[in-house]
Design an enzyme around this catalytic site. Structure first.
Site, PDB file in Angstrom:
ATOM      1  N   TRP A   1     142.893  -0.832  89.972  1.00 50.60           N
ATOM      2  CA  TRP A   1     144.053  -0.800  90.866  1.00 50.60           C
ATOM      3  C   TRP A   1     144.784  -2.134  90.823  1.00 50.60           C
ATOM      4  O   TRP A   1     144.216  -3.161  91.214  1.00 50.60           O
ATOM      5  CB  TRP A   1     143.605  -0.497  92.307  1.00 50.60           C
ATOM      6  CG  TRP A   1     143.079   0.898  92.438  1.00 50.60           C
ATOM      7  CD1 TRP A   1     143.823   2.019  92.647  1.00 50.60           C
ATOM      8  CD2 TRP A   1     141.719   1.316  92.338  1.00 50.60           C
ATOM      9  NE1 TRP A   1     143.007   3.121  92.690  1.00 50.60           N
ATOM     10  CE2 TRP A   1     141.710   2.730  92.505  1.00 50.60           C
ATOM     11  CE3 TRP A   1     140.512   0.667  92.126  1.00 50.60           C
ATOM     12  CZ2 TRP A   1     140.546   3.481  92.465  1.00 50.60           C
ATOM     13  CZ3 TRP A   1     139.354   1.407  92.077  1.00 50.60           C
ATOM     14  CH2 TRP A   1     139.375   2.806  92.246  1.00 50.60           C
TER      15      TRP A   1
ATOM     16  N   HIS B   1     145.652   3.141  97.515  1.00 51.59           N
ATOM     17  CA  HIS B   1     145.371   4.585  97.527  1.00 51.59           C
ATOM     18  C   HIS B   1     145.095   5.042  98.961  1.00 51.59           C
ATOM     19  O   HIS B   1     144.773   4.231  99.835  1.00 51.59           O
ATOM     20  CB  HIS B   1     144.181   4.938  96.615  1.00 51.59           C
ATOM     21  CG  HIS B   1     142.954   4.091  96.828  1.00 51.59           C
ATOM     22  ND1 HIS B   1     141.830   4.206  96.061  1.00 51.59           N
ATOM     23  CD2 HIS B   1     142.673   3.096  97.718  1.00 51.59           C
ATOM     24  CE1 HIS B   1     140.917   3.343  96.458  1.00 51.59           C
ATOM     25  NE2 HIS B   1     141.407   2.670  97.463  1.00 51.59           N
TER      26      HIS B   1
ATOM     27  N   ARG C   1     151.396  -0.126  94.197  1.00 52.14           N
ATOM     28  CA  ARG C   1     150.648  -0.834  93.152  1.00 52.14           C
ATOM     29  C   ARG C   1     151.572  -1.747  92.364  1.00 52.14           C
ATOM     30  O   ARG C   1     152.763  -1.439  92.191  1.00 52.14           O
ATOM     31  CB  ARG C   1     149.977   0.154  92.197  1.00 52.14           C
ATOM     32  CG  ARG C   1     148.871   0.926  92.882  1.00 52.14           C
ATOM     33  CD  ARG C   1     148.065   1.765  91.927  1.00 52.14           C
ATOM     34  NE  ARG C   1     147.257   2.709  92.692  1.00 52.14           N
ATOM     35  CZ  ARG C   1     146.523   3.665  92.155  1.00 52.14           C
ATOM     36  NH1 ARG C   1     146.471   3.809  90.858  1.00 52.14           N
ATOM     37  NH2 ARG C   1     145.818   4.482  92.922  1.00 52.14           N
TER      38      ARG C   1
ATOM     39  N   GLN D   1     150.272   9.781  97.785  1.00 54.29           N
ATOM     40  CA  GLN D   1     148.988  10.410  97.443  1.00 54.29           C
ATOM     41  C   GLN D   1     148.640  11.419  98.528  1.00 54.29           C
ATOM     42  O   GLN D   1     149.009  11.255  99.687  1.00 54.29           O
ATOM     43  CB  GLN D   1     147.868   9.373  97.314  1.00 54.29           C
ATOM     44  CG  GLN D   1     147.811   8.760  95.930  1.00 54.29           C
ATOM     45  CD  GLN D   1     146.535   7.964  95.658  1.00 54.29           C
ATOM     46  OE1 GLN D   1     145.738   7.721  96.565  1.00 54.29           O
ATOM     47  NE2 GLN D   1     146.360   7.564  94.417  1.00 54.29           N
TER      48      GLN D   1
ATOM     49  N   VAL E   1     132.725   7.726  94.421  1.00 51.75           N
ATOM     50  CA  VAL E   1     132.253   9.122  94.296  1.00 51.75           C
ATOM     51  C   VAL E   1     131.152   9.203  93.237  1.00 51.75           C
ATOM     52  O   VAL E   1     131.093   8.406  92.317  1.00 51.75           O
ATOM     53  CB  VAL E   1     133.404  10.097  93.913  1.00 51.75           C
ATOM     54  CG1 VAL E   1     134.301  10.382  95.095  1.00 51.75           C
ATOM     55  CG2 VAL E   1     134.202   9.577  92.730  1.00 51.75           C
TER      56      VAL E   1
ATOM     57  N   ALA F   1     135.909  14.460  98.178  1.00 48.24           N
ATOM     58  CA  ALA F   1     137.206  13.806  98.405  1.00 48.24           C
ATOM     59  C   ALA F   1     138.023  13.895  97.124  1.00 48.24           C
ATOM     60  O   ALA F   1     137.459  14.011  96.034  1.00 48.24           O
ATOM     61  CB  ALA F   1     136.997  12.350  98.791  1.00 48.24           C
TER      62      ALA F   1
HETATM   63  C1  FA5 Z   1     142.806   6.987  93.072  1.00 52.68           C
HETATM   64  O1  FA5 Z   1     143.750   6.371  93.566  1.00 52.68           O
HETATM   65  C2  FA5 Z   1     141.648   7.431  93.866  1.00 52.68           C
HETATM   66  N1  FA5 Z   1     141.685   6.904  95.178  1.00 52.68           N
HETATM   67  C3  FA5 Z   1     141.565   8.961  93.873  1.00 52.68           C
HETATM   68  C4  FA5 Z   1     140.293   9.481  94.436  1.00 52.68           C
HETATM   69  C5  FA5 Z   1     140.225   9.858  95.747  1.00 52.68           C
HETATM   70  C6  FA5 Z   1     139.163   9.594  93.622  1.00 52.68           C
HETATM   71  C7  FA5 Z   1     139.051  10.366  96.300  1.00 52.68           C
HETATM   72  C8  FA5 Z   1     137.993  10.070  94.139  1.00 52.68           C
HETATM   73  C9  FA5 Z   1     137.934  10.483  95.466  1.00 52.68           C
HETATM   74  P1  FA5 Z   1     143.961   7.153  90.748  1.00 52.68           P
HETATM   75  O2  FA5 Z   1     144.266   5.720  90.621  1.00 52.68           O
HETATM   76  O3  FA5 Z   1     143.570   7.873  89.516  1.00 52.68           O
HETATM   77  O4  FA5 Z   1     142.798   7.413  91.795  1.00 52.68           O
HETATM   78  O5  FA5 Z   1     145.221   7.883  91.389  1.00 52.68           O
HETATM   79  C10 FA5 Z   1     145.176   9.227  91.786  1.00 52.68           C
HETATM   80  C11 FA5 Z   1     146.488   9.918  91.457  1.00 52.68           C
HETATM   81  O6  FA5 Z   1     147.577   9.185  92.064  1.00 52.68           O
HETATM   82  C12 FA5 Z   1     146.838   9.926  89.970  1.00 52.68           C
HETATM   83  O7  FA5 Z   1     146.226  11.005  89.318  1.00 52.68           O
HETATM   84  C13 FA5 Z   1     148.338  10.053  89.987  1.00 52.68           C
HETATM   85  O8  FA5 Z   1     148.699  11.395  90.198  1.00 52.68           O
HETATM   86  C14 FA5 Z   1     148.711   9.248  91.210  1.00 52.68           C
HETATM   87  N2  FA5 Z   1     149.126   7.888  90.829  1.00 52.68           N
HETATM   88  C15 FA5 Z   1     148.344   6.838  90.583  1.00 52.68           C
HETATM   89  N3  FA5 Z   1     149.083   5.768  90.241  1.00 52.68           N
HETATM   90  C16 FA5 Z   1     150.369   6.149  90.260  1.00 52.68           C
HETATM   91  C17 FA5 Z   1     151.622   5.497  90.023  1.00 52.68           C
HETATM   92  N4  FA5 Z   1     151.696   4.227  89.714  1.00 52.68           N
HETATM   93  N5  FA5 Z   1     152.754   6.203  90.154  1.00 52.68           N
HETATM   94  C18 FA5 Z   1     152.689   7.506  90.499  1.00 52.68           C
HETATM   95  N6  FA5 Z   1     151.567   8.186  90.758  1.00 52.68           N
HETATM   96  C19 FA5 Z   1     150.406   7.516  90.640  1.00 52.68           C
END
Ligand code: FA5
Length: 351
Positions: free
Chosen positions: A155, A177, A203, A217, A260, A314
């Site tokens: 992140w 997130h 981010r 999200q 997780v 989750a």
């Molecule tokens: C997470 O942020 C984890 N918190 C998700 C999670 C929750 C995992 C609970 C397990 C249990 P990640 O960084 O992959 O994971 O982001 C999740 C989703 O947010 C991505 O699949 C995407 O759809 C969206 N996302 C992430 N970064 C961006 C971005 N910079 N711009 C737009 N959408 C984004």
């Protein structure tokens, strides 16, 4: 003098009759009866006249004066009458005018939020809000990502100048997130519970067509006895089929998130190529839309829940990516750019 009076009479009678408005009529009246008016001046000349002349001129002047006064009065009434007449002829058109109207509609993000929240309310999920400015603890440490752990690199975080608020440096950040809600939810609720969180995340990203610095999200935190990855698969399908339609296919692939175990990526079938592989999905046929998994026992413990009794699932979906898919929007930056024209192009073009 007799001649002069006759000329004045004819001349002014003609002018009076030709007058079209009250202002000009007032001017004529002054030119006749004002301080230096023709009639006034003629009267002033009486002393110069002989008795014989006066006998003829005096009644003539009285007659000219009376007749011209009367002519002015009559014309004044006529002009007023003509004005009223004109007004009454002017019809007011009260027919309603059909003005061109711009059709307004809710922003696609708002519509998505309403649809999604509705889908999960039906399954007994309650809405929960966690702060967008949060501590390092809730965003990372309590989620099994201790300081200096390499997983933090997953992140790109925007830290705030926490010292200004008397807080240790590096402790205050913009949540990366909605998972920052997880431990809060557990500490505030007795299991079993079903919660959903929908909101902004931030981010320090390298921006491109699929990455925004500010995005949404949609998280669920579901804790109960005996939950498994099968529940996760079911809920993922419930969401994606609810948004994209029954033909949508969902799959889970192994994924790593420290909070997780096991962890998964949730993919939706690429609706552009129906799984054949195209530019949008990078030839894979599927698009990753969420991170998910069974909540890690350490995180359950941090939330005050006994992992020997309860299990939790989750996920965190990215609504912007889902909307790109739904409307065929090819650049994520369109959503917050304020370029409504660009967004409107997609209205009604849902794939
Ligand atoms: C997470 O942020 C984890 N918190 C998700 C999670 C929750 C995992 C609970 C397990 C249990 P990640 O960084 O992959 O994971 O982001 C999740 C989703 O947010 C991505 O699949 C995407 O759809 C969206 N996302 C992430 N970064 C961006 C971005 N910079 N711009 C737009 N959408 C984004």
């Amino acid at each position: 003098m007799e001649n002069r009076l006759k000329i004045i009479y004819q001349d002014y009678l003609h002018k009076i009759q030709q007058t079209k408005d009250l202002k000009s009529l007032d001017e004529i009246f002054l030119a006749l009866f004002g301080k230096n008016g023709e009639i006034t001046l003629a009267t002033k000349e009486f002393p110069k006249l002989s008795k014989e002349e006066l006998k003829v001129v005096a009644p003539l002047l009285a007659k000219v004066k009376a007749e011209l006064e009367e002519a002015v009065t009559k014309r004044r009434e006529e002009i007023k009458e003509e004005g009223y007449q004109k007004l009454s002829e002017e019809k007011l058109d009260l027919t309603p005018v059909e003005l061109p109207r711009e059709k307004g509609h809710l922003h696609v993000i708002t519509t998505f939020e309403e649809e999604t929240v509705g889908l999960f309310q039906k399954l007994g999920f309650q809405r929960y809000d966690a702060p967008q400015i949060d501590s390092d603890d809730f965003n990372f440490s309590l989620l099994n990502i201790p300081e200096d752990h390499p997983a933090r690199d997953l992140w790109d975080t925007l830290y705030l100048d926490s010292e200004r608020f008397g807080i240790e440096p590096g402790k205050l950040l913009l949540r990366t997130h909605t998972s920052n809600s997880q431990v809060r939810i557990m500490r505030e609720h007795q299991p079993p519970f079903r919660m959903m969180v929908l909101g902004r995340c931030f981010r320090y990203e390298n921006l491109d067509a699929r990455h925004e610095h500010t995005f949404e999200q949609f998280e669920i935190v579901y804790v109960d006895k005996g939950l498994s990855m099968a529940n996760l698969q079911y809920l993922s399908e419930h969401l994606l089929k609810g948004i994209f339609g029954e033909e949508m296919k969902v799959r889970m692939t192994p994924g790593y998130y420290p909070f997780v175990e096991p962890g998964a990526g949730v993919d939706g079938l690429c609706i552009f190529c129906k799984g054949k592989g195209c530019k949008v999905c990078g030839g894979v046929g599927w698009l990753e839309l969420a991170g998910a998994g069974m909540i890690h026992p350490t995180v359950l413990k941090n939330g005050g829940i006994d992992p020997k009794i309860y299990s939790g699932i989750a996920w965190g979906f990215g609504p912007f990516r889902m909307l790109m898919l739904k409307y065929g929007i090819n650049d994520i930056r369109t959503f917050l750019s304020g370029n409504l024209k660009e967004l409107l192009k997609y209205e009604g073009e849902s794939k």
